[in-house]
Design a protein around this motif. Structure first.
Motif, PDB file in Angstrom:
ATOM      1  N   THR A  75       0.709  -1.223   0.191  1.00 56.89           N
ATOM      2  CA  THR A  75      -0.073   0.063   0.152  1.00 56.89           C
ATOM      3  C   THR A  75       0.744   1.075   0.061  1.00 56.89           C
ATOM      4  O   THR A  75       1.966   1.155   0.463  1.00 56.89           O
ATOM      5  CB  THR A  75      -0.848   0.092   1.255  1.00 56.89           C
ATOM      6  OG1 THR A  75      -0.262   0.101   2.376  1.00 56.89           O
ATOM      7  CG2 THR A  75      -1.939  -1.266   1.424  1.00 56.89           C
ATOM      8  N   VAL A  76       0.558   2.296  -0.403  1.00 57.76           N
ATOM      9  CA  VAL A  76       1.183   3.434  -0.601  1.00 57.76           C
ATOM     10  C   VAL A  76       0.208   4.697  -0.130  1.00 57.76           C
ATOM     11  O   VAL A  76      -0.918   5.009  -0.400  1.00 57.76           O
ATOM     12  CB  VAL A  76       1.476   3.696  -2.292  1.00 57.76           C
ATOM     13  CG1 VAL A  76       2.288   5.137  -2.562  1.00 57.76           C
ATOM     14  CG2 VAL A  76       2.317   2.688  -2.747  1.00 57.76           C
ATOM     15  N   GLU A  77       1.028   5.621   0.654  1.00 57.71           N
ATOM     16  CA  GLU A  77       0.355   6.935   1.062  1.00 57.71           C
ATOM     17  C   GLU A  77       1.049   7.868   0.393  1.00 57.71           C
ATOM     18  O   GLU A  77       2.285   7.771   0.492  1.00 57.71           O
ATOM     19  CB  GLU A  77       0.390   6.991   2.485  1.00 57.71           C
ATOM     20  CG  GLU A  77      -0.647   5.990   3.378  1.00 57.71           C
ATOM     21  CD  GLU A  77      -0.457   5.966   4.731  1.00 57.71           C
ATOM     22  OE1 GLU A  77      -0.331   7.245   5.074  1.00 57.71           O
ATOM     23  OE2 GLU A  77      -0.712   5.107   5.338  1.00 57.71           O
ATOM     24  N   TRP A  87       6.175  10.036   0.401  1.00 57.41           N
ATOM     25  CA  TRP A  87       5.424   8.785   0.058  1.00 57.41           C
ATOM     26  C   TRP A  87       5.892   7.772   1.395  1.00 57.41           C
ATOM     27  O   TRP A  87       6.951   7.981   1.974  1.00 57.41           O
ATOM     28  CB  TRP A  87       5.898   8.131  -1.132  1.00 57.41           C
ATOM     29  CG  TRP A  87       7.435   8.221  -1.335  1.00 57.41           C
ATOM     30  CD1 TRP A  87       8.278   9.055  -1.920  1.00 57.41           C
ATOM     31  CD2 TRP A  87       8.286   6.865  -1.090  1.00 57.41           C
ATOM     32  NE1 TRP A  87       9.371   8.642  -1.886  1.00 57.41           N
ATOM     33  CE2 TRP A  87       9.686   7.343  -1.136  1.00 57.41           C
ATOM     34  CE3 TRP A  87       7.816   5.701  -0.428  1.00 57.41           C
ATOM     35  CZ2 TRP A  87      10.716   6.601  -1.116  1.00 57.41           C
ATOM     36  CZ3 TRP A  87       9.124   4.849  -0.353  1.00 57.41           C
ATOM     37  CH2 TRP A  87      10.369   5.425  -0.570  1.00 57.41           C
ATOM     38  N   TYR A 101       8.473   6.670  -9.534  1.00 62.10           N
ATOM     39  CA  TYR A 101       7.468   7.781  -9.580  1.00 62.10           C
ATOM     40  C   TYR A 101       7.653   8.360 -11.150  1.00 62.10           C
ATOM     41  O   TYR A 101       8.742   7.876 -11.942  1.00 62.10           O
ATOM     42  CB  TYR A 101       7.671   8.649  -8.673  1.00 62.10           C
ATOM     43  CG  TYR A 101       8.464   9.848  -9.019  1.00 62.10           C
ATOM     44  CD1 TYR A 101       8.149  11.010  -9.643  1.00 62.10           C
ATOM     45  CD2 TYR A 101       9.959   9.526  -8.776  1.00 62.10           C
ATOM     46  CE1 TYR A 101       9.294  11.989  -9.827  1.00 62.10           C
ATOM     47  CE2 TYR A 101      10.614  10.624  -8.839  1.00 62.10           C
ATOM     48  CZ  TYR A 101      10.471  11.791  -9.594  1.00 62.10           C
ATOM     49  OH  TYR A 101      11.264  12.928 -10.037  1.00 62.10           O
ATOM     50  N   ASP A 139       2.301   9.486 -10.377  1.00 64.15           N
ATOM     51  CA  ASP A 139       2.027   8.220 -10.185  1.00 64.15           C
ATOM     52  C   ASP A 139       3.247   7.572  -9.290  1.00 64.15           C
ATOM     53  O   ASP A 139       4.417   8.086 -10.016  1.00 64.15           O
ATOM     54  CB  ASP A 139       1.934   7.407 -11.584  1.00 64.15           C
ATOM     55  CG  ASP A 139       0.799   7.881 -12.358  1.00 64.15           C
ATOM     56  OD1 ASP A 139      -0.372   8.090 -11.885  1.00 64.15           O
ATOM     57  OD2 ASP A 139       0.901   7.991 -13.537  1.00 64.15           O
ATOM     58  N   ARG A 141       4.688   3.751  -8.209  1.00 62.11           N
ATOM     59  CA  ARG A 141       4.517   2.356  -8.265  1.00 62.11           C
ATOM     60  C   ARG A 141       5.501   1.768  -7.112  1.00 62.11           C
ATOM     61  O   ARG A 141       6.769   2.132  -7.211  1.00 62.11           O
ATOM     62  CB  ARG A 141       5.167   1.969  -9.871  1.00 62.11           C
ATOM     63  CG  ARG A 141       5.172   0.709 -10.054  1.00 62.11           C
ATOM     64  CD  ARG A 141       5.459   0.159 -11.358  1.00 62.11           C
ATOM     65  NE  ARG A 141       6.867   0.829 -11.817  1.00 62.11           N
ATOM     66  CZ  ARG A 141       7.176   1.006 -12.922  1.00 62.11           C
ATOM     67  NH1 ARG A 141       6.437   0.338 -13.959  1.00 62.11           N
ATOM     68  NH2 ARG A 141       8.468   1.442 -13.166  1.00 62.11           N
ATOM     69  N   ARG A 150       1.831  -2.271  -7.235  1.00 59.80           N
ATOM     70  CA  ARG A 150       0.762  -1.380  -7.237  1.00 59.80           C
ATOM     71  C   ARG A 150       0.934   0.011  -7.563  1.00 59.80           C
ATOM     72  O   ARG A 150       2.088   0.307  -7.071  1.00 59.80           O
ATOM     73  CB  ARG A 150      -0.326  -1.570  -5.829  1.00 59.80           C
ATOM     74  CG  ARG A 150      -1.336  -0.886  -6.156  1.00 59.80           C
ATOM     75  CD  ARG A 150      -2.214  -1.038  -4.794  1.00 59.80           C
ATOM     76  NE  ARG A 150      -2.896  -2.408  -4.819  1.00 59.80           N
ATOM     77  CZ  ARG A 150      -3.409  -2.879  -3.712  1.00 59.80           C
ATOM     78  NH1 ARG A 150      -3.501  -2.208  -2.677  1.00 59.80           N
ATOM     79  NH2 ARG A 150      -3.852  -4.196  -3.821  1.00 59.80           N
ATOM     80  N   TYR A 152      -0.265   4.032  -7.452  1.00 58.49           N
ATOM     81  CA  TYR A 152      -0.925   5.094  -6.706  1.00 58.49           C
ATOM     82  C   TYR A 152      -1.099   6.373  -7.303  1.00 58.49           C
ATOM     83  O   TYR A 152      -0.004   6.757  -7.837  1.00 58.49           O
ATOM     84  CB  TYR A 152      -0.951   5.078  -5.330  1.00 58.49           C
ATOM     85  CG  TYR A 152      -1.396   3.919  -4.509  1.00 58.49           C
ATOM     86  CD1 TYR A 152      -2.466   4.127  -3.648  1.00 58.49           C
ATOM     87  CD2 TYR A 152      -0.628   2.580  -4.381  1.00 58.49           C
ATOM     88  CE1 TYR A 152      -3.012   2.907  -2.950  1.00 58.49           C
ATOM     89  CE2 TYR A 152      -1.090   1.761  -3.506  1.00 58.49           C
ATOM     90  CZ  TYR A 152      -2.384   1.844  -3.038  1.00 58.49           C
ATOM     91  OH  TYR A 152      -2.703   0.773  -2.376  1.00 58.49           O
ATOM     92  N   SER A 153      -2.312   7.083  -7.675  1.00 61.91           N
ATOM     93  CA  SER A 153      -1.809   8.229  -8.194  1.00 61.91           C
ATOM     94  C   SER A 153      -2.010   9.564  -7.180  1.00 61.91           C
ATOM     95  O   SER A 153      -3.191   9.377  -6.208  1.00 61.91           O
ATOM     96  CB  SER A 153      -2.783   8.285  -9.415  1.00 61.91           C
ATOM     97  OG  SER A 153      -2.223   7.341 -10.456  1.00 61.91           O
ATOM     98  N   LEU A 154      -1.645  10.592  -7.504  1.00 60.98           N
ATOM     99  CA  LEU A 154      -2.077  11.655  -6.454  1.00 60.98           C
ATOM    100  C   LEU A 154      -2.022  13.022  -7.724  1.00 60.98           C
ATOM    101  O   LEU A 154      -1.097  13.253  -8.472  1.00 60.98           O
ATOM    102  CB  LEU A 154      -0.888  12.302  -5.646  1.00 60.98           C
ATOM    103  CG  LEU A 154      -1.112  13.357  -4.816  1.00 60.98           C
ATOM    104  CD1 LEU A 154      -2.246  13.225  -3.840  1.00 60.98           C
ATOM    105  CD2 LEU A 154       0.269  13.460  -4.162  1.00 60.98           C
TER     106      LEU A 154
END
Length: 157
Positions: A75-77, A87, A101, A139, A141, A150, A152-154
């Motif tokens: 999981t990524v924050e 991150w 990224y 993004d 990864r 996985r 994740y995008s911000l």
């Protein structure tokens, strides 16, 4: 008989029902849906009793080294801090092996954790997004040592 001992259990559990037990095979595929993520010990019990009868039967039992099953990606924050993104990546079962990224679909760029090594189940760091990040999409990864990954995008403000 193929049996397993799940994490925290004391007893081995048969993988197959007696009627479904593979016989006279060199390889057996185990039903993956039966196993959640965790560390398992497997045991194989073999006998020639069906051929030689109970009094003359030979048996053997072998336990195998621990096996880590991990199908869950990290999981990524992500948090924007001005023109930087902080991150944090975590995985419940295995260590983080890589974090990359990209900005607005550009090329992937490798990241380094704050301590300089990807060697634990939790890693964190920070990277610059550029001087005018508003409206850009970042993004991230992340992959663990079992190659689960996985993205994740911000959206930057």
């Amino acid at each position: 008989q193929i049996s397993y001992r799940p994490p925290g259990a004391k007893k081995f559990i048969p993988v197959f029902e007696p009627s479904d037990q593979p016989r006279n095979v060199k390889n057996a595929n185990l039903p993956a849906e039966q196993f959640t993520d965790g560390t398992y010990r497997f045991r194989l019990d073999v006998t020639d009793e069906p051929t030689n009868g109970a009094p003359g039967a030979l048996t053997h039992q072998a336990e195998f080294p621990l096996v880590l099953l991990d199908r869950t990606p990290p999981t990524v924050e992500l948090n924007q801090e001005g023109d930087h993104v902080r991150w944090q990546v975590s995985d419940p079962s295995s260590r983080i092996s890589k974090v990359d990224y990209r900005v607005d679909g550009g090329p992937w760029q490798s990241l380094t954790s704050e301590d300089g090594l990807f060697d634990s189940p939790q890693e964190a760091g920070r990277f610059a997004t550029g001087s005018n990040p508003g409206g850009s999409v970042v993004d991230v990864r992340a992959a663990d040592e079992r190659e689960n990954s996985r993205i994740y995008s911000l959206i930057l403000k």
